[in-house]
Design a protein around this motif. Sequence first.
Motif, PDB file in Angstrom:
ATOM      1  N   LEU A  94       0.959   2.637   3.519  1.00 15.91           N
ATOM      2  CA  LEU A  94      -0.050   3.383   4.009  1.00 15.91           C
ATOM      3  C   LEU A  94      -1.208   3.624   2.917  1.00 15.91           C
ATOM      4  O   LEU A  94      -1.048   3.627   1.759  1.00 15.91           O
ATOM      5  CB  LEU A  94       0.128   4.787   4.530  1.00 15.91           C
ATOM      6  N   THR A  95      -2.583   3.697   3.397  1.00 18.21           N
ATOM      7  CA  THR A  95      -3.679   4.021   2.460  1.00 18.21           C
ATOM      8  C   THR A  95      -4.862   4.729   3.085  1.00 18.21           C
ATOM      9  O   THR A  95      -4.477   4.962   4.291  1.00 18.21           O
ATOM     10  CB  THR A  95      -4.040   2.682   1.801  1.00 18.21           C
ATOM     11  N   ARG A  96      -5.735   5.164   2.239  1.00 15.89           N
ATOM     12  CA  ARG A  96      -6.818   5.754   3.028  1.00 15.89           C
ATOM     13  C   ARG A  96      -7.982   4.840   3.406  1.00 15.89           C
ATOM     14  O   ARG A  96      -8.056   3.943   2.623  1.00 15.89           O
ATOM     15  CB  ARG A  96      -7.315   6.872   1.870  1.00 15.89           C
ATOM     16  N   PRO A  97      -8.522   5.165   4.634  1.00 18.34           N
ATOM     17  CA  PRO A  97      -9.612   4.325   4.978  1.00 18.34           C
ATOM     18  C   PRO A  97     -10.705   3.897   3.773  1.00 18.34           C
ATOM     19  O   PRO A  97     -10.937   2.603   3.742  1.00 18.34           O
ATOM     20  CB  PRO A  97     -10.250   4.788   5.823  1.00 18.34           C
ATOM     21  N   ASP A  98     -11.136   4.955   2.866  1.00 20.27           N
ATOM     22  CA  ASP A  98     -11.936   4.545   1.843  1.00 20.27           C
ATOM     23  C   ASP A  98     -11.553   3.577   0.820  1.00 20.27           C
ATOM     24  O   ASP A  98     -12.177   2.874   0.093  1.00 20.27           O
ATOM     25  CB  ASP A  98     -12.709   5.833   1.249  1.00 20.27           C
ATOM     26  N   CYS A  99      -9.970   3.514   0.671  1.00 19.17           N
ATOM     27  CA  CYS A  99      -9.660   2.685  -0.272  1.00 19.17           C
ATOM     28  C   CYS A  99      -9.675   1.066  -0.054  1.00 19.17           C
ATOM     29  O   CYS A  99      -9.407   0.298  -0.863  1.00 19.17           O
ATOM     30  CB  CYS A  99      -8.276   2.991  -0.548  1.00 19.17           C
ATOM     31  N   ARG A 100     -10.045   0.930   1.295  1.00 22.30           N
ATOM     32  CA  ARG A 100      -9.882  -0.638   1.441  1.00 22.30           C
ATOM     33  C   ARG A 100     -11.121  -1.289   1.107  1.00 22.30           C
ATOM     34  O   ARG A 100     -11.292  -2.675   1.156  1.00 22.30           O
ATOM     35  CB  ARG A 100     -10.111  -0.668   3.080  1.00 22.30           C
ATOM     36  N   ALA A 101     -12.145  -0.357   0.554  1.00 25.58           N
ATOM     37  CA  ALA A 101     -13.313  -1.262  -0.209  1.00 25.58           C
ATOM     38  C   ALA A 101     -12.915  -1.544  -1.751  1.00 25.58           C
ATOM     39  O   ALA A 101     -13.670  -2.069  -2.227  1.00 25.58           O
ATOM     40  CB  ALA A 101     -14.433  -0.141  -0.265  1.00 25.58           C
ATOM     41  N   LEU A 102     -11.633  -0.925  -2.357  1.00 28.93           N
ATOM     42  CA  LEU A 102     -11.180  -1.266  -3.608  1.00 28.93           C
ATOM     43  C   LEU A 102     -10.299  -2.557  -3.818  1.00 28.93           C
ATOM     44  O   LEU A 102      -9.522  -2.787  -3.026  1.00 28.93           O
ATOM     45  CB  LEU A 102     -10.587   0.111  -4.174  1.00 28.93           C
ATOM     46  N   ARG A 103     -10.888  -3.568  -4.653  1.00 33.17           N
ATOM     47  CA  ARG A 103     -10.269  -4.725  -4.752  1.00 33.17           C
ATOM     48  C   ARG A 103      -8.737  -4.537  -5.143  1.00 33.17           C
ATOM     49  O   ARG A 103      -7.873  -5.142  -4.655  1.00 33.17           O
ATOM     50  CB  ARG A 103     -10.873  -5.780  -5.358  1.00 33.17           C
ATOM     51  N   SER A 104      -8.644  -3.812  -6.210  1.00 36.56           N
ATOM     52  CA  SER A 104      -7.330  -3.415  -6.718  1.00 36.56           C
ATOM     53  C   SER A 104      -6.381  -2.792  -5.902  1.00 36.56           C
ATOM     54  O   SER A 104      -5.331  -3.217  -5.686  1.00 36.56           O
ATOM     55  CB  SER A 104      -7.525  -2.628  -8.059  1.00 36.56           C
ATOM     56  N   VAL A 105      -6.728  -2.044  -4.815  1.00 40.75           N
ATOM     57  CA  VAL A 105      -6.039  -1.531  -3.971  1.00 40.75           C
ATOM     58  C   VAL A 105      -5.563  -2.493  -2.803  1.00 40.75           C
ATOM     59  O   VAL A 105      -4.366  -2.577  -2.627  1.00 40.75           O
ATOM     60  CB  VAL A 105      -6.613  -0.154  -3.462  1.00 40.75           C
ATOM     61  N   VAL A 106      -6.480  -2.993  -2.466  1.00 37.03           N
ATOM     62  CA  VAL A 106      -6.477  -4.061  -1.557  1.00 37.03           C
ATOM     63  C   VAL A 106      -5.354  -4.983  -1.774  1.00 37.03           C
ATOM     64  O   VAL A 106      -4.431  -5.738  -1.022  1.00 37.03           O
ATOM     65  CB  VAL A 106      -7.770  -4.659  -0.925  1.00 37.03           C
ATOM     66  N   THR A 107      -5.565  -5.486  -3.237  1.00 39.32           N
ATOM     67  CA  THR A 107      -4.653  -6.511  -3.624  1.00 39.32           C
ATOM     68  C   THR A 107      -3.168  -6.151  -3.669  1.00 39.32           C
ATOM     69  O   THR A 107      -2.324  -6.809  -3.241  1.00 39.32           O
ATOM     70  CB  THR A 107      -5.081  -6.890  -5.070  1.00 39.32           C
ATOM     71  N   LEU A 108      -2.779  -5.010  -4.324  1.00 41.82           N
ATOM     72  CA  LEU A 108      -1.541  -4.363  -4.343  1.00 41.82           C
ATOM     73  C   LEU A 108      -1.006  -4.099  -2.768  1.00 41.82           C
ATOM     74  O   LEU A 108       0.003  -4.227  -2.761  1.00 41.82           O
ATOM     75  CB  LEU A 108      -1.602  -3.228  -5.158  1.00 41.82           C
ATOM     76  N   PHE A 109      -1.849  -3.565  -2.001  1.00 42.68           N
ATOM     77  CA  PHE A 109      -1.471  -3.398  -0.582  1.00 42.68           C
ATOM     78  C   PHE A 109      -1.001  -4.444  -0.012  1.00 42.68           C
ATOM     79  O   PHE A 109       0.222  -4.728   0.519  1.00 42.68           O
ATOM     80  CB  PHE A 109      -2.714  -2.828   0.202  1.00 42.68           C
ATOM     81  N   ASP A 110      -1.647  -5.697  -0.183  1.00 41.88           N
ATOM     82  CA  ASP A 110      -1.378  -7.030   0.423  1.00 41.88           C
ATOM     83  C   ASP A 110      -0.101  -7.611  -0.310  1.00 41.88           C
ATOM     84  O   ASP A 110       0.902  -8.095   0.422  1.00 41.88           O
ATOM     85  CB  ASP A 110      -2.489  -7.789   0.308  1.00 41.88           C
ATOM     86  N   GLU A 111       0.113  -7.286  -1.564  1.00 43.31           N
ATOM     87  CA  GLU A 111       1.342  -8.016  -2.257  1.00 43.31           C
ATOM     88  C   GLU A 111       2.488  -7.142  -1.677  1.00 43.31           C
ATOM     89  O   GLU A 111       3.715  -7.725  -1.733  1.00 43.31           O
ATOM     90  CB  GLU A 111       1.072  -7.873  -3.656  1.00 43.31           C
ATOM     91  N   LEU A 112       2.524  -6.015  -1.653  1.00 42.91           N
ATOM     92  CA  LEU A 112       3.564  -4.830  -1.173  1.00 42.91           C
ATOM     93  C   LEU A 112       3.873  -5.359   0.168  1.00 42.91           C
ATOM     94  O   LEU A 112       4.960  -5.319   0.603  1.00 42.91           O
ATOM     95  CB  LEU A 112       3.176  -3.721  -1.245  1.00 42.91           C
ATOM     96  N   GLY A 113       2.990  -5.460   1.208  1.00 39.46           N
ATOM     97  CA  GLY A 113       3.095  -5.849   2.418  1.00 39.46           C
ATOM     98  C   GLY A 113       3.922  -7.255   2.607  1.00 39.46           C
ATOM     99  O   GLY A 113       5.086  -7.342   3.443  1.00 39.46           O
ATOM    100  N   ARG A 114       3.764  -8.171   1.836  1.00 37.36           N
ATOM    101  CA  ARG A 114       4.542  -9.193   1.788  1.00 37.36           C
ATOM    102  C   ARG A 114       6.013  -9.198   0.965  1.00 37.36           C
ATOM    103  O   ARG A 114       6.988  -9.475   1.806  1.00 37.36           O
ATOM    104  CB  ARG A 114       3.670 -10.354   1.066  1.00 37.36           C
ATOM    105  N   ALA A 115       5.819  -8.387   0.162  1.00 37.35           N
ATOM    106  CA  ALA A 115       7.272  -8.322  -0.618  1.00 37.35           C
ATOM    107  C   ALA A 115       8.227  -7.368  -0.130  1.00 37.35           C
ATOM    108  O   ALA A 115       9.439  -7.714   0.054  1.00 37.35           O
ATOM    109  CB  ALA A 115       6.969  -7.842  -2.093  1.00 37.35           C
ATOM    110  N   LEU A 116       7.632  -6.441   0.808  1.00 39.54           N
ATOM    111  CA  LEU A 116       8.657  -5.450   1.504  1.00 39.54           C
ATOM    112  C   LEU A 116       8.651  -5.681   2.881  1.00 39.54           C
ATOM    113  O   LEU A 116       9.289  -4.799   3.617  1.00 39.54           O
ATOM    114  CB  LEU A 116       8.076  -4.129   1.208  1.00 39.54           C
ATOM    115  N   LYS A 117       8.265  -6.684   3.402  1.00 36.60           N
ATOM    116  CA  LYS A 117       8.561  -7.210   4.813  1.00 36.60           C
ATOM    117  C   LYS A 117      10.052  -7.409   5.052  1.00 36.60           C
ATOM    118  O   LYS A 117      10.440  -8.796   4.936  1.00 36.60           O
ATOM    119  CB  LYS A 117       7.603  -8.368   5.214  1.00 36.60           C
ATOM    120  N   LEU A 118      10.724  -6.623   5.360  1.00 36.29           N
ATOM    121  CA  LEU A 118      12.111  -6.822   5.555  1.00 36.29           C
ATOM    122  C   LEU A 118      12.441  -7.327   6.840  1.00 36.29           C
ATOM    123  O   LEU A 118      11.724  -7.285   8.094  1.00 36.29           O
ATOM    124  CB  LEU A 118      12.746  -5.299   5.650  1.00 36.29           C
ATOM    125  N   PRO A 119      13.531  -8.165   7.203  1.00 37.46           N
ATOM    126  CA  PRO A 119      14.035  -8.852   8.319  1.00 37.46           C
ATOM    127  C   PRO A 119      14.446  -7.543   9.418  1.00 37.46           C
ATOM    128  O   PRO A 119      14.838  -6.496   9.100  1.00 37.46           O
ATOM    129  CB  PRO A 119      15.331  -9.536   7.981  1.00 37.46           C
TER     130      PRO A 119
END
Length: 313
Positions: free
Chosen positions: A288-313
């Motif tokens: 989860l994140t706040r809507p305003d954080c979606r404009a921050l490249r650092s937050v979006v990058t970490l968010f996307d990386e976590l989304g891929r790494a933590l996608k459990l079967p």
Amino acid sequence: MLILGAHYRLAFTHSILAFSQVINAATHYQLDYPDLALILALVRGGSLARASQLLKVDVSTVFRAVRRLEAALGQQLFEKSRAGYLPTTLAQSLAEQAERAEQALEAARIGVEQGGEVISGIVRLTCTDSVLQGLLLPALAQFMPNYPALTLELSTSNDFANLSRRDADIALRLTRTPPEHLVGRRLADISYRVCASERYLQSVNTTDLASLTWIAPDDFLPDHPTVSWRRQTLPGVTPGYRCNSMLSVTELVRAGLGVAALPDFLIGDGLRPLGEPLHGYDTVLWLLTRPDCRALRSVVTLFDELGRALKLP
């Protein structure tokens, strides 16, 4: 010679301007980077000897430089005590700004070395200690080395207040109903199983769960799925141990002190499930994140990386 791109020059300029704003308007002394490096070294080191090691100069040079800087600013930066050099509020504020400039400069250097723009900045992430230990740390080890200019600040908590108060940028939470004001991804379904250590199982009869010594979350987690399950299924059981985190519950089980219902991602070597997952008491891992954080490249990058790494079967 190090040549900074426009992006880095702008970030570095903003940092230097921030330093200057901390200084009393009455002074005409212009801080430069060596001044800030001196303050940061003494704050980090806490003594002239340690600061001199960090700066790679002798102790007398650090002493004279601090005295000159305080005289130029007309304000005290450090108080000498038996514990060492204690920073004043002004010195602490300047040290924090100096760290930001240090990070900006390091990001610029990495960008030049890698031939392009890099992801930099500070991202604050919150999760429970069990998610940190069981899921987040292995994920970070996969991708964080690829982002040397990205600083991650971690805090452990069991509620959503930090995101609402803007104390954090990203949260990993186990819940079926994430707050509607947050945005995020559903990563995985998480189930719970009653578990015990092999050592504990050697001395008990597992056919009667109510007769076993139970380890459970305390009143700090009154709505935890495992608490609800135990009260519904084993209403007469009083836990022999109560803990304020699921990670602590897991460690007590691993030590052979009793049984507990644990999330599947914490059931590792040395622990044996006593049955099937607790039907109807599973939960969901949310990123989860706040809507305003979606404009921050650092937050979006970490968010996307976590989304891929933590996608459990």
